[in-house]
Scaffold this active site. Sequence first.
Site, PDB file in Angstrom:
ATOM      1  N   LYS A  25      42.427  44.093  30.972  1.00 13.07           N
ATOM      2  CA  LYS A  25      41.960  45.479  31.172  1.00 13.07           C
ATOM      3  C   LYS A  25      43.043  46.371  30.553  1.00 13.07           C
ATOM      4  O   LYS A  25      43.628  47.247  31.201  1.00 13.07           O
ATOM      5  CB  LYS A  25      41.764  45.724  32.680  1.00 13.07           C
ATOM      6  CG  LYS A  25      41.059  47.020  33.026  1.00 13.07           C
ATOM      7  CD  LYS A  25      39.593  47.035  32.698  1.00 13.07           C
ATOM      8  CE  LYS A  25      39.011  48.419  32.946  1.00 13.07           C
ATOM      9  NZ  LYS A  25      37.669  48.609  32.381  1.00 13.07           N
ATOM     10  N   TYR A  30      47.600  38.308  43.408  1.00  9.54           N
ATOM     11  CA  TYR A  30      47.536  37.466  44.604  1.00  9.54           C
ATOM     12  C   TYR A  30      48.925  37.081  45.115  1.00  9.54           C
ATOM     13  O   TYR A  30      49.081  36.627  46.242  1.00  9.54           O
ATOM     14  CB  TYR A  30      46.713  36.191  44.342  1.00  9.54           C
ATOM     15  CG  TYR A  30      45.230  36.439  44.088  1.00  9.54           C
ATOM     16  CD1 TYR A  30      44.671  37.690  44.270  1.00  9.54           C
ATOM     17  CD2 TYR A  30      44.402  35.411  43.676  1.00  9.54           C
ATOM     18  CE1 TYR A  30      43.327  37.922  44.023  1.00  9.54           C
ATOM     19  CE2 TYR A  30      43.051  35.621  43.437  1.00  9.54           C
ATOM     20  CZ  TYR A  30      42.520  36.890  43.611  1.00  9.54           C
ATOM     21  OH  TYR A  30      41.193  37.112  43.371  1.00  9.54           O
ATOM     22  N   ASP A  66      33.791  32.044  38.719  1.00  3.42           N
ATOM     23  CA  ASP A  66      32.650  31.915  39.639  1.00  3.42           C
ATOM     24  C   ASP A  66      31.358  32.319  38.938  1.00  3.42           C
ATOM     25  O   ASP A  66      30.319  31.697  39.124  1.00  3.42           O
ATOM     26  CB  ASP A  66      32.845  32.790  40.878  1.00  3.42           C
ATOM     27  CG  ASP A  66      33.422  31.996  42.038  1.00  3.42           C
ATOM     28  OD1 ASP A  66      34.065  30.962  41.768  1.00  3.42           O
ATOM     29  OD2 ASP A  66      33.237  32.395  43.201  1.00  3.42           O
ATOM     30  N   ASP A  92      35.406  43.979  32.163  1.00  2.00           N
ATOM     31  CA  ASP A  92      34.047  44.449  32.515  1.00  2.00           C
ATOM     32  C   ASP A  92      33.046  44.007  31.453  1.00  2.00           C
ATOM     33  O   ASP A  92      31.948  43.532  31.758  1.00  2.00           O
ATOM     34  CB  ASP A  92      34.014  45.970  32.729  1.00  2.00           C
ATOM     35  CG  ASP A  92      34.893  46.736  31.744  1.00  2.00           C
ATOM     36  OD1 ASP A  92      35.619  46.099  30.954  1.00  2.00           O
ATOM     37  OD2 ASP A  92      34.839  47.980  31.747  1.00  2.00           O
ATOM     38  N   ASP A 115      39.468  34.402  38.763  1.00  2.32           N
ATOM     39  CA  ASP A 115      38.799  34.048  40.008  1.00  2.32           C
ATOM     40  C   ASP A 115      37.328  34.484  39.923  1.00  2.32           C
ATOM     41  O   ASP A 115      36.394  33.722  40.208  1.00  2.32           O
ATOM     42  CB  ASP A 115      39.518  34.777  41.153  1.00  2.32           C
ATOM     43  CG  ASP A 115      39.135  34.257  42.517  1.00  2.32           C
ATOM     44  OD1 ASP A 115      38.354  33.284  42.583  1.00  2.32           O
ATOM     45  OD2 ASP A 115      39.599  34.820  43.523  1.00  2.32           O
TER      46      ASP A 115
END
Length: 352
Positions: free
Chosen positions: A187, A140, A247, A219, A243
């Site tokens: 990852k 970001y 959620d 994942d 992020d």
Amino acid sequence: MEFNIALIPGDGIGPEIVAGAVTVLKAVEKKFGHKFNFTETYMGGCAIDKYGEPLPQETVDICKSSDSVLLGAVGGPKWDGAPKRPEAGLLGIRKALGLYSNLRPSILKPQLKDASPLKDEKLKNGLDVMVVRELTGGIYFGNREKAEDGSWASDEERYSVEEVKRIGKIAFDTAMLRNKRLVSVDKANVLESSRLWRRTMTELAAEYPEVELSHMYVDNAAMQLAINPAQFDVIVTSNIFGDILSDLSSAIAGSIGMLPSASLGATKCGMYEPIHGSAPDIAGMDIANPIATIVSAAMMLEMSFGLSEEAKAINTAVDKVLDMNYRTADIMSEGMIKTGCKKMAELIAENL
Ligand code: NAD
């Protein structure tokens, strides 16, 4: 004790839910003999309207000179497509206060089990997970590039050892205060930045021999959250993975009107806010759920002011009011007593 609290009500339901939290904080003052000095200031759409800027310097100055910040939410359709976005205020204040970590606890309250999208069998062991997300680095904030002809675009994911270490420390410290189990999500099978992340977390673990550190690919972590959320205590991860996973863990816990968050940096001054947005569809109707903001204020008392007993009193009062069957519209179910935003805050204050 005396503390200075900057209040940023923001837009939409922000002023209603922050007023609710202030009602409860005033009850805490009275019960425990503290003094909270509140300074209200502008950020987001309302600041664009008043100052032409989503984050006026005055707001930064007030926040910097306070012991902590309590935020409602910013944004709304009125400013969609405007040259300056209300949400820019959020990124700006995080940067200005050096808030590099975001902590989101997701707890499924037994009273609200029906609000979770997961089946009972997946929730039989409960859900009480804290997601620690890196907030000021990664993709970001990396370099962005795009071809002039629009044929390609790229965003850079970059982390330094120092950035990973400082968020890692927050996560290990958090785990020490909880059940001492930390899952670092990355990852590393694909990304170089994730391999640095994993190596740094593993090295840091030597400083926290009591914490059991494990690693999980993002994942798999998403899948595990959906099939067996009770296995998690604390999760630490990068900005973008955090992020998404925070959620997901919030959704599993039911209504977004219930869940708080804390953003912390190198100092005790943090920013506390509900995880939801400004809910423009219900703004000004006195039907918003103030609980997420009220329990965000409880996090502030505990994490920034060291007032654990007071924080616990707020959370107990929330449970008590839910046990008395009071519900705002978003968590309403059959046989419950429907109540508005203001009344819900008053009930929690009365039951402190
Ligand atoms: P939202 O969280 O505001 O609303 C989503 C849905 O949840 C709506 O139906 C809303 O009514 C409901 N809801 C949210 N909070 C509630 C509460 N406390 N009580 C009862 N119901 C509640 O998300 P959105 O609609 O995607 O975004 C609306 C605006 O908020 C946008 O401008 C967005 O950019 C902004 N936003 C701000 C923040 C922030 O300030 N941190 C975060 C997310 C979104």
